[in-house]
Design a protein around this motif. Sequence first.
Motif, mmCIF file in Angstrom:
data_model
loop_
_atom_site.group_PDB
_atom_site.id
_atom_site.type_symbol
_atom_site.label_atom_id
_atom_site.label_comp_id
_atom_site.label_asym_id
_atom_site.label_seq_id
_atom_site.Cartn_x
_atom_site.Cartn_y
_atom_site.Cartn_z
ATOM 1 N N PRO A 25 -39.569 -4.814 -13.204
ATOM 2 C CA PRO A 25 -39.967 -4.966 -14.661
ATOM 3 C C PRO A 25 -40.588 -6.081 -15.003
ATOM 4 O O PRO A 25 -41.792 -5.993 -15.692
ATOM 5 C CB PRO A 25 -38.699 -4.780 -15.373
ATOM 6 C CG PRO A 25 -37.668 -4.094 -14.269
ATOM 7 C CD PRO A 25 -38.052 -4.693 -13.118
ATOM 8 N N ALA A 26 -40.392 -7.231 -14.438
ATOM 9 C CA ALA A 26 -41.309 -8.402 -14.904
ATOM 10 C C ALA A 26 -42.714 -8.305 -14.229
ATOM 11 O O ALA A 26 -43.418 -8.934 -14.768
ATOM 12 C CB ALA A 26 -40.423 -9.619 -14.298
ATOM 13 N N MET A 125 -41.340 3.076 -11.581
ATOM 14 C CA MET A 125 -40.343 1.757 -11.598
ATOM 15 C C MET A 125 -38.981 2.212 -11.712
ATOM 16 O O MET A 125 -38.184 1.807 -10.755
ATOM 17 C CB MET A 125 -40.722 0.953 -12.798
ATOM 18 C CG MET A 125 -39.675 -0.215 -12.765
ATOM 19 S SD MET A 125 -40.349 -1.441 -14.161
ATOM 20 C CE MET A 125 -40.318 -0.508 -15.846
ATOM 21 N N THR A 126 -38.800 3.319 -12.465
ATOM 22 C CA THR A 126 -37.202 3.730 -12.515
ATOM 23 C C THR A 126 -36.850 4.414 -11.230
ATOM 24 O O THR A 126 -35.662 4.099 -10.805
ATOM 25 C CB THR A 126 -37.214 4.671 -13.699
ATOM 26 O OG1 THR A 126 -37.588 4.143 -14.786
ATOM 27 C CG2 THR A 126 -35.803 5.392 -13.840
ATOM 28 N N VAL A 127 -37.449 5.257 -10.728
ATOM 29 C CA VAL A 127 -37.264 5.896 -9.427
ATOM 30 C C VAL A 127 -36.995 4.942 -8.322
ATOM 31 O O VAL A 127 -36.173 4.857 -7.468
ATOM 32 C CB VAL A 127 -38.128 7.039 -8.919
ATOM 33 C CG1 VAL A 127 -38.033 7.695 -7.759
ATOM 34 C CG2 VAL A 127 -38.110 7.913 -9.933
ATOM 35 N N SER A 128 -38.180 4.005 -8.092
ATOM 36 C CA SER A 128 -37.844 2.835 -7.256
ATOM 37 C C SER A 128 -36.712 1.915 -7.356
ATOM 38 O O SER A 128 -36.021 2.052 -6.163
ATOM 39 C CB SER A 128 -39.202 2.097 -7.262
ATOM 40 O OG SER A 128 -39.213 1.242 -6.244
ATOM 41 N N MET A 129 -36.436 1.562 -8.636
ATOM 42 C CA MET A 129 -35.298 0.712 -8.721
ATOM 43 C C MET A 129 -33.934 1.611 -8.576
ATOM 44 O O MET A 129 -32.963 0.915 -7.890
ATOM 45 C CB MET A 129 -35.228 0.406 -10.166
ATOM 46 C CG MET A 129 -36.488 -0.809 -10.324
ATOM 47 S SD MET A 129 -36.438 -1.292 -11.870
ATOM 48 C CE MET A 129 -35.032 -2.327 -12.055
ATOM 49 N N LEU A 130 -33.882 2.540 -8.789
ATOM 50 C CA LEU A 130 -32.627 3.439 -8.722
ATOM 51 C C LEU A 130 -32.290 3.872 -7.159
ATOM 52 O O LEU A 130 -31.449 3.820 -6.596
ATOM 53 C CB LEU A 130 -32.740 4.784 -9.206
ATOM 54 C CG LEU A 130 -32.398 4.973 -10.942
ATOM 55 C CD1 LEU A 130 -32.791 6.345 -11.591
ATOM 56 C CD2 LEU A 130 -31.221 4.242 -11.228
ATOM 57 N N ALA A 131 -33.587 4.221 -6.423
ATOM 58 C CA ALA A 131 -33.572 4.224 -4.846
ATOM 59 C C ALA A 131 -33.006 3.020 -4.269
ATOM 60 O O ALA A 131 -32.007 2.858 -3.397
ATOM 61 C CB ALA A 131 -34.627 4.758 -4.575
#
Length: 150
Positions: A25-26, A125-131
């Motif tokens: 996110p940053a 970003m969400t999918v990448s971070m959840l994975a």
Amino acid sequence: MSMDNATWRRHANPWSGWSRVATLPALALAIWSRVWLGWWALVPVVLVLLWTWLNPRLFPEPRNLDNWMSRGVMGERIWLARKREPIPAHHARMATLLNGLSALAMLPFAWGLWQLEIWPTVFGMTVSMLAKLWFVDRMVALRRLEEQGG
């Protein structure tokens, strides 16, 4: 990232692992800041990249590894050493799948940042971070397996 044994032990500090979750996110915000900052946006981008490198080196070694993030970080070491010390096939398949999903999610993330489109950026970003977090959870399981002698 050229991490030696001491750096890995420091990175196992949960403050290191959890604060690193904020890196993507940053980075998105730093890249998006080109709208407001123009070429000066390179400054926050470089700061985020510097943080990514410094993060595993800044925190002290944890007192113990009895928490989810520390186990995940140490499990990642096992994953990275899998060519020297093989791991169970089902762990390898799942980790590869999750890393692939995380990498694939970077496509809409990057496109969204390039086009300044919020939804592909947030989706990627969400999918990448959840994975990635799921990958860390699988690394916790791998670490537990090693601790049990298997």
